[in-house]
Design a protein around this motif. Structure first.
Motif, short mmCIF file in Angstrom:
data_model
loop_
_atom_site.label_atom_id
_atom_site.label_comp_id
_atom_site.label_asym_id
_atom_site.label_seq_id
_atom_site.Cartn_x
_atom_site.Cartn_y
_atom_site.Cartn_z
N ILE A 1 55.82 -8.60 75.55
CA ILE A 1 55.22 -8.66 74.22
C ILE A 1 55.69 -7.44 73.44
CG2 ILE A 1 53.09 -8.71 72.86
CD1 ILE A 1 51.63 -9.73 75.33
N ILE A 2 56.14 -7.66 72.23
CA ILE A 2 56.48 -6.57 71.32
C ILE A 2 55.45 -6.57 70.19
CG2 ILE A 2 58.16 -5.62 69.70
CD1 ILE A 2 60.37 -6.96 71.30
N TYR A 3 54.75 -5.46 70.04
CA TYR A 3 53.79 -5.34 68.94
C TYR A 3 54.50 -4.71 67.74
CZ TYR A 3 50.48 -6.13 72.73
OH TYR A 3 49.80 -6.67 73.80
N ALA A 4 54.51 -5.44 66.65
CA ALA A 4 55.17 -5.00 65.41
C ALA A 4 54.19 -5.14 64.26
CB ALA A 4 56.43 -5.84 65.17
N VAL A 5 52.99 -4.61 64.47
CA VAL A 5 51.88 -4.88 63.54
C VAL A 5 51.77 -3.86 62.41
CG1 VAL A 5 50.56 -6.12 65.29
CG2 VAL A 5 50.28 -3.64 65.07
N GLY A 6 52.62 -2.85 62.40
CA GLY A 6 52.62 -1.91 61.28
C GLY A 6 51.40 -1.03 61.23
N SER A 7 51.18 -0.43 60.06
CA SER A 7 50.02 0.42 59.79
C SER A 7 49.20 -0.29 58.73
CB SER A 7 50.47 1.79 59.30
OG SER A 7 51.26 2.45 60.27
N GLN A 8 48.08 -0.86 59.13
CA GLN A 8 47.40 -1.83 58.30
C GLN A 8 46.28 -1.27 57.44
OE1 GLN A 8 46.45 -5.51 60.55
NE2 GLN A 8 47.68 -4.65 62.19
N THR A 9 45.99 0.00 57.59
CA THR A 9 44.88 0.56 56.82
C THR A 9 45.31 1.90 56.22
OG1 THR A 9 42.51 1.05 56.86
CG2 THR A 9 43.80 1.78 58.75
N GLU A 10 44.39 2.57 55.55
CA GLU A 10 44.69 3.79 54.81
C GLU A 10 44.29 5.04 55.58
OE1 GLU A 10 42.04 5.13 51.82
OE2 GLU A 10 40.44 3.76 52.40
#
Length: 465
Positions: free
Chosen positions: A108-117
């Motif tokens: 599994i590759i997690y590519a979920v970015g930075s989703q909050t501030e």
């Protein structure tokens, strides 16, 4: 050990932004090579639409940057790739869990970015009218999570906290002429609100000086081309000789030359809109009775520490600006994933060159901002993804593929469609894409985005009605 070429390896990529697509492309490139493993890639996203920040983060008036999506389309068209949108990774009753993916995929590759501030941590930060840039950017880009944001645009001045490209984007979007806005894929609800906006001035506040600002030269230079916009800076903060230091990087000197030009050519009296750069300023407090009415800024001086780093130090002086809108653009931050280690200080997943730390996570990897933090440009993610994929491929070479059934590839999709009946596959996304482009074509716009989740799902089933 069994011959690895008899059964393909299956890799799940969670997240469909640039880092996810670059990772998928690297895996498929390896699979196409004579010596590489046979790999199948399934890409998951919680939204019905792919491309991550290319769709929902890049400013609408930057179509050349958004055009990188054509590369992702080519990856999506390759044999061995599948897109599964509107699928959430989590622990809820309708979510797909990490354990379920580990049961079905070799990696599994997690590519979920930075989703909050990142938070400011000051009094009044949560007053109505104080808005995180990630929310505001999502609002004007048509991200379904932010459709109902309704930012207060009935104020003449907006204050933007931050000295990077995101700060520049949100400040610029507030001041673009109507003709420029109407040529973009700005979401219609935001387009109407921005056209009718009362904002006439944006003040961009950076806690350090112009040398330390993180704007790119291209973004600064294009401000000169916006009709009716005066861009100004304090000549004392950007002195005449500021760009003469040969020890500074060339890009920094170019930025300083542009900022000095803004300081020398203050024609704001003749302009419809005004953008001001104000350096050495940190937010101390946001005030208002039921909504933002003013912001208190601390005035800083710079000091260089023993480590050579320049820091902003509060002088104790204060300055107050009247405003009804504060946009917080001081950085993005990652969120923890269920069952995956997380460093709360950095907002990233602990890893070693993309391999998630811990023996129990031997089949899990990270790419992009959740790996390194919110830094770099879109292209930075390609090198980042290649590093992770290189290690993943080395690991696969030592493993027998997980699947033993010849129909494992089909079995995954059968399971997933039963688990998530509202998933959107590549064909469904293509239907959404064609619809949006078709809506925009008569007006010369790249697309008119669909922002309602139910409508997106309906469009993704073109044969259902």
């Amino acid at each position: 050990m069994e011959n690895h070429t008899t059964r393909p390896h299956h890799v799940a990529v969670v997240g469909s932004g640039p880092s996810g697509f670059y990772a998928a492309a690297a895996l498929l490139d390896a699979s196409d090579s004579d010596s590489g493993p046979d790999v199948r890639v399934d890409m998951y996203d919680r939204l019905a639409t792919p491309w991550g920040l290319v769709r929902a983060g890049v400013a609408p008036d930057h179509p050349k940057i958004k055009s990188v999506s054509s590369q992702y389309d080519k990856t999506a068209a390759r044999e061995g790739f599948r897109f599964f949108g509107h699928v959430c990774l989590g622990e809820g009753p309708t979510d797909v869990t990490r354990d379920e993916l580990l049961e079905r995929y070799d990696a599994i590759i997690y590519a979920v970015g930075s989703q909050t501030e990142r938070r400011l941590g000051i009094p009044g930060e949560d007053l109505p009218g104080s808005i995180a840039s990630v929310d505001f950017v999502g609002w004007y880009n048509g991200h379904p999570d932010y459709v109902d944001l309704a930012p207060p645009l009935d104020t003449e001045r907006a204050v933007v906290i931050g000295a990077g490209n995101v700060a520049l984007d949100v400040a610029r979007m507030l001041l673009l002429p109507e003709a420029d806005l109407r040529a973009t894929d700005t979401a219609d609800h935001a387009l109407d609100a921005l056209v009718d906006s009362g904002v006439r001035e944006t003040v961009i506040c950076g806690r350090r000086g112009p040398r330390e600002a993180a704007f790119t030269t291209t973004e600064l230079r294009e401000l000169n081309d916006i009709e009716g916009l005066a861009v100004v800076a304090d000549p004392d903060q950007v002195p005449a000789d500021i760009a003469d230091d040969d020890t500074l990087p060339k890009a920094t000197r170019r930025n300083l030359e542009l900022l000095r030009g803004f300081a020398e050519n203050d024609d704001s009296g003749q302009a419809k809109h005004r953008m001001e750069f104000r350096f050495y300023r940190s937010p101390v407090e946001i005030r208002g009775d039921g909504r933002v009415e003013e912001i208190v800024l601390g005035i800083n001086r710079l000091e260089t520490g023993d480590d050579g780093r320049t820091r902003a130090v509060d002088t104790g002086e204060r300055e107050t600006l009247t405003t009804g809108l504060v946009l917080r653009a001081v950085g993005y931050r990652g969120l923890a994933l269920p069952g995956v280690p997380f460093d709360d200080d950095t907002g990233t997943v602990p890893h070693t060159e993309g391999r998630i730390d811990g023996d129990e996570h031997a089949h899990e990897y990270v790419v992009g901002w959740i790996k390194r933090g919110p830094s770099g440009i879109i292209g930075t993610n390609k090198k980042d993804a290649n590093e992770t994929v290189r290690h993943l491929l080395a690991d696969l070479a030592e493993r027998t593929p997980l699947a033993t059934e010849p129909d494992h590839h089909d079995a995954i999709e059968t399971w997933l469609r039963d688990r998530c009946p509202d998933l959107v596959d590549q064909e469904g996304w293509a239907a959404i894409d064609a619809h949006e482009r078709g809506r925009g074509e008569p007006d010369g716009r790249p697309r008119i985005k669909v922002v309602d989740r139910e409508e997106l799902l309906k469009l993704s089933r073109p044969t259902s009605g």
